[in-house]
Design a protein around this motif. Structure first.
Motif, short mmCIF file in Angstrom:
data_model
loop_
_atom_site.label_atom_id
_atom_site.label_comp_id
_atom_site.label_asym_id
_atom_site.label_seq_id
_atom_site.Cartn_x
_atom_site.Cartn_y
_atom_site.Cartn_z
N LYS A 277 0.85 -1.35 0.00
CA LYS A 277 0.10 -0.01 0.00
C LYS A 277 0.90 1.17 -0.25
O LYS A 277 1.90 1.20 0.97
CB LYS A 277 -0.86 -0.09 1.03
N GLN A 278 0.79 2.04 -1.11
CA GLN A 278 1.72 3.01 -1.29
C GLN A 278 1.50 4.12 0.02
O GLN A 278 2.52 4.81 0.21
CB GLN A 278 1.36 3.80 -2.64
N SER A 279 0.04 4.51 0.47
CA SER A 279 0.21 5.40 1.44
C SER A 279 0.75 4.89 2.86
O SER A 279 1.36 5.99 3.45
CB SER A 279 -1.52 5.52 1.75
N GLU A 280 1.32 3.94 3.11
CA GLU A 280 2.14 3.62 4.00
C GLU A 280 3.52 3.77 3.95
O GLU A 280 4.18 3.85 4.71
CB GLU A 280 2.13 1.96 4.17
N MET A 281 4.06 4.20 2.68
CA MET A 281 5.30 4.53 2.66
C MET A 281 5.25 6.27 2.16
O MET A 281 6.52 6.64 2.04
CB MET A 281 5.97 3.85 1.78
N SER A 282 4.30 6.85 2.06
CA SER A 282 4.29 8.19 1.21
C SER A 282 4.80 9.14 2.26
O SER A 282 4.70 9.24 3.46
CB SER A 282 2.75 8.64 1.05
N VAL A 283 5.76 9.92 2.15
CA VAL A 283 6.27 11.11 2.72
C VAL A 283 5.29 12.14 2.75
O VAL A 283 5.37 13.00 1.95
CB VAL A 283 7.61 11.34 2.49
N GLN A 284 4.41 12.12 3.85
CA GLN A 284 3.41 13.31 4.10
C GLN A 284 4.00 14.80 4.24
O GLN A 284 3.44 15.56 3.92
CB GLN A 284 2.49 12.94 5.00
N HIS A 285 5.06 14.63 5.15
CA HIS A 285 5.59 15.69 5.76
C HIS A 285 6.89 15.68 6.38
O HIS A 285 7.46 14.66 6.52
CB HIS A 285 4.50 16.40 7.06
N LEU A 286 7.79 16.83 5.98
CA LEU A 286 9.08 16.84 6.26
C LEU A 286 9.43 18.02 7.43
O LEU A 286 8.71 18.97 7.29
CB LEU A 286 10.17 17.13 5.17
N ALA A 287 10.25 17.74 8.26
CA ALA A 287 10.62 18.97 9.05
C ALA A 287 11.71 18.90 9.34
O ALA A 287 12.42 17.65 9.56
CB ALA A 287 9.68 18.78 10.34
N SER A 288 12.50 19.98 9.70
CA SER A 288 14.00 19.95 9.83
C SER A 288 14.48 21.11 10.92
O SER A 288 13.82 22.08 10.91
CB SER A 288 14.58 20.07 8.44
N ASP A 289 15.63 20.80 11.49
CA ASP A 289 15.95 21.86 12.47
C ASP A 289 17.49 22.09 12.04
O ASP A 289 18.34 22.55 12.60
CB ASP A 289 16.03 21.33 13.58
N GLY A 290 17.81 21.82 10.71
CA GLY A 290 19.32 22.08 10.06
C GLY A 290 20.04 20.81 10.55
O GLY A 290 21.00 20.85 9.56
N GLU A 291 19.75 20.04 11.37
CA GLU A 291 20.65 18.99 11.56
C GLU A 291 20.05 17.78 11.12
O GLU A 291 20.72 16.76 10.59
CB GLU A 291 20.98 18.99 13.43
N CYS A 292 18.77 17.72 11.69
CA CYS A 292 17.96 16.34 11.29
C CYS A 292 17.02 16.69 10.51
O CYS A 292 16.51 17.97 10.30
CB CYS A 292 17.64 15.84 12.55
N ILE A 293 16.53 15.80 9.80
CA ILE A 293 15.17 15.60 9.13
C ILE A 293 14.13 14.69 9.65
O ILE A 293 14.75 13.54 10.11
CB ILE A 293 15.26 15.54 7.54
N VAL A 294 13.02 15.12 10.19
CA VAL A 294 11.88 14.23 10.59
C VAL A 294 10.99 14.02 9.33
O VAL A 294 10.62 14.76 8.80
CB VAL A 294 11.35 14.51 11.75
N ALA A 295 10.72 12.71 9.01
CA ALA A 295 9.85 12.44 8.06
C ALA A 295 8.45 11.62 8.21
O ALA A 295 8.91 10.72 9.31
CB ALA A 295 10.50 11.70 6.78
N ALA A 296 7.63 12.20 7.93
CA ALA A 296 6.40 11.69 8.21
C ALA A 296 5.92 10.64 7.29
O ALA A 296 5.58 11.03 6.22
CB ALA A 296 5.11 12.57 8.47
N VAL A 297 6.22 9.42 7.56
CA VAL A 297 6.06 8.18 6.52
C VAL A 297 4.81 7.72 6.82
O VAL A 297 5.07 6.63 7.77
CB VAL A 297 7.42 7.52 6.40
N GLY A 298 3.80 7.45 6.04
CA GLY A 298 2.61 6.73 6.49
C GLY A 298 2.24 6.90 7.83
O GLY A 298 2.16 7.96 8.14
N SER A 299 2.23 5.94 8.56
CA SER A 299 1.71 6.30 10.02
C SER A 299 2.91 6.29 10.95
O SER A 299 2.72 6.14 12.09
CB SER A 299 0.86 5.20 10.47
#
Lengths: 931, 451
Positions: free
Chosen positions: B277-299
């Motif tokens: 199921k593609q939605s389970e891998m979809s990168v919905q949102h990205l956030a970063s503080d310059g050092e790290c990136i947090v990705a919302a991938v599926g749930s």
């Protein structure tokens, strides 16, 4: 019959100084037998020899056709009056109307002149009938009546003479409101009537004019017919002129009279400054008149003028207007509401009224925490009223000892009307009465300035009154025989003066009987209406039996036991704690903060002192004051007073008694059973009705059952007191409602209409509902709605506690404190629901006072020195709760929750204006409790 | 059905449709103990924009824009004007004259763009009859310009004059834009990232925009595009690709393929994709503080360190439903909200035993799909990376009954969330609020000179 009315003494001729009783003296009630009617063992059966079962209000009129006749009674039930002869009593009360409501052609002018007569207020008794009455006379205008006036009177009839005497002030001010309302409506109606009449007359004039012209043309010379017509025309012209003048008079009703009625029936703007009052009230006054004019101008096309016959019908032929027709309908209903309110306010025994008044006076003092557990009253409005009368604001502790309850608003009301009266009397119209004026000007400054004006005025009045040789003045028309009632002689030490004012009818005769008796009704305005009020105070002062009654009550009812219990608790709890804390408070105070603590201390003390006073209505009031000032200063100066700020559970006791008493009354006698339910919603005037008390009493019974039945009652109560919403879940509506009702007595800030409780809900709730409702009865259903409801229960499970009535389980955070243990001991010995309710109320008040202290203790929330950080303040806070108050975590949580509520209330006032409500939650695990 | 309601918490897990971790009611690290529900919207609230220290605006499908005071919860303004849903909203501030001006730009499906003054609630400027509705807005503070992106890019100045625009794209349209150095802009158009360059002259009136590069490394449509730092920006696609780009020369710095699945032989990856199921891998949102990136991938959540080019932590089943918004907080704190209606707070913690990561929160193995062309050595990382840490749930905020669309953090003043249930909720630190109220109380006491 008419020759032997029992007139109750209004004045006495002691000097002011003698009137004052040294509070150190042995109270007189100890030397007098407690209950005079020894043969009749039941002290409560006051009404036994009266022919009616309860107090009622009677409205009568002196009809020009049939003489005095009763119009209506409130409450309007036949059983109220019983065998009591209303006709006879109407005759009695109407026959004491002294007033010279003179309408006619005064010497100077040749057209009628309206007089705006002050109402008169007298007390009258009839020992034979066992009835005593406060009688409020007023006149209404009626174009068709003789002299345009219709005398009416409203009477509050009670079997208890002392009740009338001692509540005279209150009765007088309340009835004045009603009367003012009625008269305002009447003026409006009268003006309308005049306008119609004028149209008729003008129409008649044109018709007549045409006819004369026609005749002139026809005959050319003046026939007798023509002369007749001309005369008729002239008469009509004159009539028009007179009516116009009447209209002018009624529309230019002396505005400043309105000043004394804070009670504006169609209240718009309350004048804020007394200087502006005249102006303002002018505009106010113009309101109804304007309206009437607008109405009339609107009606102009629709109203067809009628020809007026030269001779009016004989007065006995026509039907007189009823009271309802005489008055604008809106105002009439307002008046009836007000009267009904009076009836319910003064219902019950005098002692009950006293305790209620004390209760209210005390509650007024702790307005910051009242909203939590007390039933709703409109303190705010009264506050506003006080500010309105700001000019002569009365410091509470300056009250004269005779003022039983420092009911400031009440006193003020009458106070202002006193001043008002004085002003009116100084009108140039009454220029003939030089002597009176002199006296009046003497008395008025003391009215204005002194707080003890009642006594001051009393002294003045007495001077003027007793200079008349005797009270027994006989007016020629009504031929009243003045006589002292036997009852009054034993209660009033000095029975000498009789009120002269009672004597007159529409006559000036008294004034020629003696120069000195200048107080006897004079041609126009008289001082009399104010007089009885002033003098009645001193009459009250002489009354001892009341005190006995009060003590009786206190002993009779179960409360002593309870109060003992309360005190014990208080002592046990506070005895150790207080000293420490007082010291701590004081110590800190010296270091940092200036303002809050003295006030705090004072407030606490005031309450604490008054707490011991449910029975000392009268004599000990001065002692009370002494205590008050003493302790206030003492505590402000040094920490070592015996009074703990924690002991401020003042209302609990007096409250108890009043509630208790009400319960008793309502239980034992049937007449309390009238429903006040409709009143509550219908009338804007209504406050302080007993509905909530009764409800709460019933809730007390349910609560008692609940704590006996459920071992986890403490946890449930803890949830409510710590602000966690409790959901009562069940299939059976009755069970759920009953439980919700039982638990509602523990819900803080219940709201005026119990808004924070939702007794029965059949739909899923939202987060916002949790914000508003602190106690929810939820319908458990086996349906899709039911499952979605369960879903919301599950979703918000962290914010709620669930009491399942079907499975008898409770899911909630644990409670390990000691506080609720006393509130909900399932082995409690308390049998009666009302007793239990009062017990709870007492403990809750105690809790409130602690929350108050916690909230307003400066150093618990703010750093003492700038170097201090939040952590140390927080630790001080914790130490206060845990060590000084001896509360554990859960108990502290309750205090903190109440404290937050107090903060919100203090910052925002009763009405939330800024932003949505705040919902406090805590992340604590819940446990499942089973029975 | 009833047993679980009144029963212990262990039975609650059974109701959850998948075995997501459940923190329970005891949350000592959760300081949001006070909340205010702000009502006013009639439809899904999708956007929150912070205006200044105490104000924020919310907008959504009802076309309403509401301005709130975060401290009191008071509704300050109601900006009405859009007849259809708001598709993008951004704050626009400039310092002209003495004071800084704050304004709001909104774009709506009714093909209008509006500039609002949140102070007065007036619609200061408005442009209607656009060729397409704008889906994203980008303010270039440095140039005092702003760009709306729909089917074409339009460059506007402060007075709402259209300076220039690009050609009509395919119907996919711009979904996201970021600003790059040297007056460049990266815009996500379906699977591609298009780099534009703005030529700004002094007069600004003859500004022009030109496409200079098209990056076609994603295999599916791009869902998120963010700036990581001055040198880097990142993009995430529907199939779980996370690419970190160099901002200057637009080359790939790192390529990650996130697959919440059992490890597959490299060759089978492409085949398996279809079944997953593609939605389970979809990168919905990205956030970063310059050092790290947090990705919302599926749930799930996926934390990637840009400088070390390594995975820091991950959690496949962070929420019951897809994660819609994330945020990195200082000290290893992380926040995420999801369509399941909850906001969760996470803390980065060291794994107790790095060699045995099969803790309760470990839901299956993971791997990186190796990309065919740009497979770099970074993708060859193995699970037993010594630096791997774990995301521990420290608290959750439950209040919304619909998907939590996004949140804005006001720091001490609280956290604002908006949701599909038409509500905006302000979450506050109860202790702090209590202190503030006490202060206000004593202040008022002083003013009133006592009780």
């Amino acid at each position: 019959m008419i020759g032997s009315p029992d007139l109750v003494a209004f004045t006495k001729d002691d000097d002011f100084g003698e009137v004052y009783v040294d509070p150190c003296l042995l109270p007189e009630e100890f030397s007098v037998p407690l209950f005079t009617h020894v043969g009749n063992s039941n002290p409560w059966s006051k009404t036994s020899y009266a022919k009616f079962s309860k107090d009622f209000i009677l409205i009568s009129e002196f009809s020009e056709q049939v003489g005095p006749q009763p119009l209506l009674t409130i409450p309007d039930e036949s059983k109220v009056c019983g065998t009591f002869d209303l006709n006879y009593f109407s005759l009695r009360i109407m026959s004491v109307d002294y007033q010279a409501s003179f309408v006619g052609h005064p010497p100077g002018s040749n057209y009628p002149k309206l007089n705006f007569v002050e109402d008169s207020k007298v007390v009258l008794g009839d020992s034979k009938e066992g009835a005593f009455a406060y009688v409020h006379h007023l006149t209404l205008y009626d174009l068709e009546a003789r002299g345009f006036v219709r005398p009416f009177c409203m009477a509050y009839i009670s079997a208890d003479e002392r009740k009338i005497m001692q509540q005279f002030q209150e009765l007088s001010s309340e009835f004045s409101k009603a009367s003012e309302c009625l008269k305002t409506g009447n003026r409006k109606a009268f003006a309308n009537e005049l306008i119609k009449k004028l149209k008729d007359l003008e129409y008649t004039r044109t018709v007549l004019h045409k006819e004369t012209e026609l005749q002139k043309k026809n005959t050319g010379c003046y026939s007798t017919q023509a002369i007749e017509k001309a005369n008729e025309l002239a008469n009509v012209e004159k009539s028009i002129y007179e009516h116009k003048d009447l209209l002018r008079q009624i529309t230019s009703y002396p505005n400043r009279k309105r000043k004394d009625c804070e009670f504006l029936p169609y209240d718009s703007v309350k004048p804020s400054d007394s200087n502006e009052v005249d102006q303002k009230s002018t505009s106010n006054e113009s309101n109804p008149e304007d309206q009437s004019e607008i109405i009339s101008s609107k009606r102009r096309p629709s109203y067809t003028p009628q020809l007026i016959k030269g001779k009016s019908a004989k007065c006995f032929d026509k039907r007189l207007k009823t009271l309802e027709e005489l008055c604008d309908l809106y105002f009439f209903h307002q008046t009836m509401d007000q009267l009904r309110l009076i009836e319910s306010t003064f219902r019950g025994d005098l002692c009950y009224i006293y305790t209620k008044q004390i209760d209210q006076a005390l509650l007024k003092k702790q307005k910051i925490t009242n909203f939590l557990f007390e039933e709703y009253k409109d303190w705010e409005e009264e506050e506003a009223l006080k500010e309105f009368c700001g000019g002569n604001l009365i410091p509470t502790d300056n009250l004269p000892p005779i003022c039983i309850v420092p009911d400031e608003a009440e006193t003020l009301e009458s106070h202002t009307s006193c001043i008002e009266g004085a002003h009116t009397k100084m009108e140039p119209e009454t220029s003939e009465e030089g002597l009176q004026e002199a006296e009046l000007t003497e008395s008025s400054p003391c009215d204005l300035t002194q707080e003890t004006s009642d006594e001051g005025a009393d002294a003045e009045m007495r001077g003027s009154l007793s200079s008349a040789d005797s009270g027994e003045v006989t007016g020629p028309e009504t031929a009243l025989h003045v006589e002292r009632p036997p009852e009054s002689s034993d209660s009033s030490a000095d029975p000498q003066p009789q009120c002269a004012e009672v004597a007159g009818g529409n006559t000036v005769s008294a004034s020629d009987s003696s120069d000195d008796s200048a107080e006897v009704p004079s041609a126009t305005f008289s001082l009399v209406p104010e007089c009885p009020r002033a003098s009645y105070q001193s009459a009250i002062y002489e009354e001892e039996p009341t005190v006995k009654v009060c003590t009786d009550v206190a002993h009779k009812l179960e409360s002593p036991v309870l109060s003992q219990e309360v005190k014990d608790n208080g002592v046990l709890k506070t005895g150790t704690v207080v000293q420490v804390d007082a010291a701590c408070c004081m110590g800190q105070e010296g270091l940092v903060y200036e303002e809050p603590s003295p006030e705090l201390a004072q407030e606490c003390c005031a309450d604490a002192v008054i707490k011991q006073e449910p029975q000392s209505c009268l004599q000990r009031d001065s002692t009370l004051q002494a205590d008050f000032t003493l302790s206030a200063t003492a505590l402000a100066e040094g920490p070592s007073t015996g009074l703990s700020p924690f002991e401020q559970n003042p209302d609990s006791l007096s409250d108890e008694i009043s509630r208790m008493y009400l319960d008793d009354v309502s239980d034992s006698t049937s007449f309390m059973s009238t429903s006040t339910n409709s009143d509550r919603t219908s009338s804007p005037f209504l406050y302080g009705n007993s509905l909530t008390v009764k409800q709460k009493k019933r809730a007390g019974q349910n609560a008692l059952r609940f704590i006996r039945q459920y071992p986890f009652a403490q946890q449930a109560i803890f949830c409510l007191l710590s602000g966690r919403t409790l959901v009562v879940l069940g299939v059976d509506e009755r069970t759920v409602r009953k439980l919700v009702n039982a638990l509602s007595i523990f819900v803080p800030n219940l709201g005026k209409y119990g808004e924070t409780v939702q007794p029965w809900l059949s739909s899923p709730f939202q987060l916002t509902d949790l914000q508003n409702w602190k106690l929810i009865g939820l319908h458990r259903m086996a349906s899709p709605t039911g499952s979605s409801m369960l879903h919301s229960l599950n979703r918000y499970s962290r914010y709620i506690s669930i009491l399942d009535t079907d499975q008898k389980t409770l899911r909630c955070p644990p409670y390990r404190g000691a506080l609720i243990g006393r509130m909900a001991d399932h082995r409690t010995q308390i049998k009666r629901g009302s007793t239990y309710f009062m017990h709870v109320q007492c403990l809750l008040t105690q809790l409130c006072s602690r929350a108050f202290l916690y909230t307003f203790c400066h150093h618990l929330h703010l750093p003492i020195s700038p170097s201090e950080d939040q952590v140390s303040v927080a630790s001080r806070r914790t130490a206060f709760l845990q060590q000084h108050l001896g509360y554990n975590e859960e108990d502290s949580k309750m205090v903190q929750f109440l404290s937050e509520l107090i903060k919100h209330y203090y910052l925002q006032g009763p009405s939330r204006t800024v932003g949505p409500p705040v919902f406090c939650v805590s992340y604590i695990p819940s446990f499942l409790y089973k029975i | 059905m009833l047993r679980w309601i009144l029963g212990g918490r262990e039975s609650q897990g059974a109701v959850e449709k998948n075995t997501v971790l459940f923190i329970g009611e005891e949350q000592p690290k959760n300081s949001y103990t006070e909340l205010q529900v702000l009502k006013g919207h009639f439809d899904i609230v999708r956007f929150l924009v912070q205006i200044d220290d105490f104000r924020f605006a919310s907008a959504g499908d009802d076309g309403l824009v509401l301005v709130w005071n975060v401290q009191t919860g008071e509704r300050l303004q109601e900006l009405r004007g859009h007849s259809q849903q708001v598709t993008a909203m951004t704050a626009y501030s400039w310092s002209g004259g003495s004071a800084a001006h704050a304004a709001l730009i909104t774009a709506s499906s009714d093909r209008t763009l509006s500039l609002w003054d949140p102070e007065t609630g007036n619609r200061v400027q408005t442009v209607s009859d656009l060729q397409s509705s704008a889906k994203c807005l980008l303010v270039l503070d440095r140039l005092d310009l702003w760009i709306s992106g729909g089917n074409e890019l339009c460059v506007w100045n402060r007075d709402f004059h259209l300076l220039c625009k690009t050609d009509h794209h395919s119907d996919a349209g711009n979904t996201a834009m970021v600003e790059l150095p040297k007056n460049c802009i990266a815009a996500a158009v379906d699977k591609d990232i298009v780099i534009y360059r703005l030529c700004v002259t002094s007069s600004k009136m003859d500004t022009s925009i030109a496409e200079i590069r098209r990056l076609t490394d994603h295999h599916d449509s791009i869902r998120a595009l963010i700036t990581v730092s001055d040198q880097m920006f990142a993009s995430g696609s529907h199939v779980g690709e996370l690419i970190v780009w160099d901002s200057l020369d637009w080359t790939i710095r790192a390529y990650e393929r996130i697959l919440w699945d059992e490890p597959h032989p490299d060759g089978q990856t492409e085949i398996k994709l279809g079944s997953q199921k593609q939605s389970e891998m979809s990168v919905q949102h990205l956030a970063s503080d310059g050092e790290c990136i947090v990705a919302a991938v599926g749930s799930g959540l996926y934390l990637y360190n840009v400088s070390s080019r390594s995975v820091v932590a991950y959690r496949k089943a962070a929420h019951d439903s897809s994660v819609l918004h994330t945020m990195l907080l200082p000290e290893g704190q992380l926040m995420s909200c999801s369509a399941d209606g909850s906001v969760r707070m996470w803390e980065l913690q060291d794994l107790p035993l790095p060699a045995e990561p099969a803790s309760a929160g470990f839901f299956g193995m993971w791997t990186f799909g190796r990309a065919s062309k740009h497979a770099s050595q970074q993708a060859k990382k193995v699970p037993e990376v010594p630096g791997l840490r774990t995301l521990e749930l420290t608290g959750d905020l439950i209040g919304h009954s619909g998907a939590v669309q996004m949140f804005v953090n006001f720091g001490d003043a609280g956290l604002v969330t908006c949701s599909a249930d038409h509500l905006v909720i302000v979450w506050k630190n109860g202790e702090r609020e209590s202190r503030a109220r006490s202060l206000a109380l004593f202040h008022k006491l002083e003013q009133n000179q006592g009780l």
